[in-house]
Design a protein around this motif. Structure first.
Motif, PDB file in Angstrom:
ATOM      1  N   CYS A 232     -15.831   8.169  -1.620  1.00 24.31           N
ATOM      2  CA  CYS A 232     -15.048   7.803  -0.836  1.00 24.31           C
ATOM      3  C   CYS A 232     -14.296   6.980   0.007  1.00 24.31           C
ATOM      4  CB  CYS A 232     -16.485   6.295   0.129  1.00 24.31           C
ATOM      5  SG  CYS A 232     -18.222   7.299  -0.101  1.00 24.31           S
ATOM      6  N   ALA A 233     -13.901   6.542  -1.105  1.00 18.02           N
ATOM      7  CA  ALA A 233     -12.308   5.772  -0.294  1.00 18.02           C
ATOM      8  C   ALA A 233     -11.433   6.569  -0.821  1.00 18.02           C
ATOM      9  CB  ALA A 233     -11.596   5.230  -1.535  1.00 18.02           C
ATOM     10  N   VAL A 234     -10.963   7.882  -1.241  1.00 20.82           N
ATOM     11  CA  VAL A 234      -9.756   8.843  -1.290  1.00 20.82           C
ATOM     12  C   VAL A 234     -10.478  10.442  -1.224  1.00 20.82           C
ATOM     13  CG1 VAL A 234      -9.765   8.914  -3.987  1.00 20.82           C
ATOM     14  CG2 VAL A 234     -11.311  10.727  -3.352  1.00 20.82           C
ATOM     15  N   ASN A 235     -11.216  10.557  -0.105  1.00 21.19           N
ATOM     16  CA  ASN A 235     -11.482  10.815   1.398  1.00 21.19           C
ATOM     17  C   ASN A 235     -12.074  10.810   2.509  1.00 21.19           C
ATOM     18  OD1 ASN A 235     -12.435  13.871  -0.662  1.00 21.19           O
ATOM     19  ND2 ASN A 235     -13.900  12.387  -1.132  1.00 21.19           N
ATOM     20  N   VAL A 236     -11.875   9.421   2.598  1.00 20.30           N
ATOM     21  CA  VAL A 236     -11.238   9.065   4.157  1.00 20.30           C
ATOM     22  C   VAL A 236     -10.540  10.140   5.183  1.00 20.30           C
ATOM     23  CG1 VAL A 236      -8.857   7.715   3.565  1.00 20.30           C
ATOM     24  CG2 VAL A 236     -10.688   6.902   5.601  1.00 20.30           C
ATOM     25  N   LEU A 237      -9.311  10.424   4.525  1.00 19.28           N
ATOM     26  CA  LEU A 237      -9.171  11.382   5.570  1.00 19.28           C
ATOM     27  C   LEU A 237      -9.484  12.414   5.653  1.00 19.28           C
ATOM     28  CD1 LEU A 237      -5.781  11.667   7.046  1.00 19.28           C
ATOM     29  CD2 LEU A 237      -5.454  12.848   5.198  1.00 19.28           C
TER      30      LEU A 237
ATOM     31  N   SER B 239     -15.742   4.088   3.303  1.00 22.31           N
ATOM     32  CA  SER B 239     -14.830   4.431   2.511  1.00 22.31           C
ATOM     33  C   SER B 239     -13.525   3.125   2.283  1.00 22.31           C
ATOM     34  CB  SER B 239     -13.477   5.942   3.394  1.00 22.31           C
ATOM     35  OG  SER B 239     -14.622   7.183   3.695  1.00 22.31           O
ATOM     36  N   ILE B 240     -13.203   2.164   3.705  1.00 23.03           N
ATOM     37  CA  ILE B 240     -11.769   1.502   3.898  1.00 23.03           C
ATOM     38  C   ILE B 240     -12.761   0.366   2.792  1.00 23.03           C
ATOM     39  CG2 ILE B 240     -11.084  -0.103   5.445  1.00 23.03           C
ATOM     40  CD1 ILE B 240     -11.366   2.007   7.477  1.00 23.03           C
ATOM     41  N   VAL B 241     -14.465  -0.608   2.765  1.00 15.37           N
ATOM     42  CA  VAL B 241     -14.906  -0.918   1.888  1.00 15.37           C
ATOM     43  C   VAL B 241     -14.350  -0.265   0.714  1.00 15.37           C
ATOM     44  CG1 VAL B 241     -16.219  -2.572   2.128  1.00 15.37           C
ATOM     45  CG2 VAL B 241     -15.632  -1.696   4.031  1.00 15.37           C
TER      46      VAL B 241
END
Length: 338
Positions: free
Chosen positions: A146-151, A123-125
């Protein structure tokens, strides 16, 4: 049957991914309901097929890349190849997460927070990957998800390990926010499609494309929202439903994604070293299929075409005969005396 029209913008990557996810969702729900007693390693078979195809496709593509250096000069070959390597790296990390999930479900030997570490790293990458994809005009659906669902991934891990005792409706708050934004996007596509349908200056192709997009996104987002509501109530034990009934709305979404893969475009041409669109590659490999695609026609249209050709030939012959009957010298008018 016009195969060229049907597979003109076919994206095989998305087709395979969505078919594997649909099959896995069915197997996993049946396993949770104890309709089947397979090992989770077998339940995850569609996922293993998906990842095997990714690794095999990247391996063959890399071999072709290094074996034939002159292929690197074809258009945006470097961008396509880098995109394939980035996608391979993300899929390998995702494969690590899936292996840990499968092992956790089978043995329960470690915490869920350790299982989700690869997913949180992705998600961070993925934030940097999305920026690179926008810069080079590449698709980034998995990376954006993945990026918008890291939390959301962090909340899931903490809730599954019991570090937080929130209800599942609260745990899914990050996903509720994403779904609300998605609903706004769906509403925008519907309004835009209605405006185009009522605009007389737009051609039929633009109207049809906007209408299909509105219908597609509606059948994609609404079932996912229904599934999320049912899942939260199921996990909170507010309703009594089987897991196969809970995930049934996802079947509509996955079916929509499979149908949309036939007009998705944007497939990376370096998977398996094809260097061309999937359909063109298949036609070049299978000459019989190419011949079938070339002679496919409807009998009525063919008869009309033959009759038109015969009429045209007769007309051309008539014109040629008329040209032969023309005098060589122009005829001038002769005034007759009274």
């Amino acid at each position: 049957m016009n195969l060229q029209t049907l597979f003109e913008d076919f994206n095989p990557s998305k087709f395979v991914v969505h078919c594997c996810l649909l099959t896995f969702t069915i197997f996993f729900a049946l396993r949770l309901d104890n309709y089947i007693t397979w090992s989770y390693w077998i339940v995850f078979t569609p996922i293993w097929i998906w990842k095997s195809l990714v690794i095999l496709g990247a391996t063959v593509g890399s071999y072709v890349w290094w074996r034939y250096p002159h292929f690197r000069l074809e258009g945006e070959a470097y961008v396509h190849y880098k995109s394939m390597l980035i996608s391979l790296a993300l899929h390998l990390i995702l494969l690590m997460f899936e292996l840990l999930v499968c092992d956790k479900l089978e043995s329960s030997r470690h915490l869920w927070i350790l299982v989700f570490i690869p997913l949180i790293f992705i998600s961070i990458v993925s934030i940097a990957v999305c920026i690179w994809a926008v810069k080079h005009e590449r698709s980034f659906e998995l990376e954006l998800f993945c990026a918008v669902n890291v939390l959301q991934f962090i909340f899931l891990a903490l809730r599954l390990d019991g570090f937080i005792g929130w209800s599942w409706e609260v745990v899914f708050v990050p996903l509720w926010i994403v779904m609300c934004l998605s609903l706004v996007g769906v509403l925008y596509t519907i309004i835009f499609a209605v405006i185009l349908l009522r605009t007389p200056d737009m051609n039929a192709q633009q109207k049809r494309s906007s209408f299909q997009s509105a219908v597609g996104y509606t059948f994609l987002v609404i079932p996912v929202l229904i599934f999320q509501v049912l899942l939260a109530n199921k996990l909170d034990e507010d309703i009594r439903m089987s897991f196969i009934a809970v995930v049934s709305p996802l079947f509509v979404s996955f079916t929509t994604l499979i149908l949309m893969s036939f007009s998705a475009k944007g497939a990376n041409k370096w998977w398996f070293g094809m260097r061309k669109d999937f359909c063109l590659f298949i036609l070049s490999v299978c000459p019989l299929l190419q011949e079938y695609g070339n002679i496919a026609y409807q009998p009525e249209r063919r008869r009309e075409g033959v009759e038109m050709e015969q009429a045209t030939d007769k007309f051309d012959v008539y014109i040629k005969k008329a040209d032969l009957m023309k005098p060589v010298l122009p005829i001038t008018s002769i005034d007759m005396p009274d």
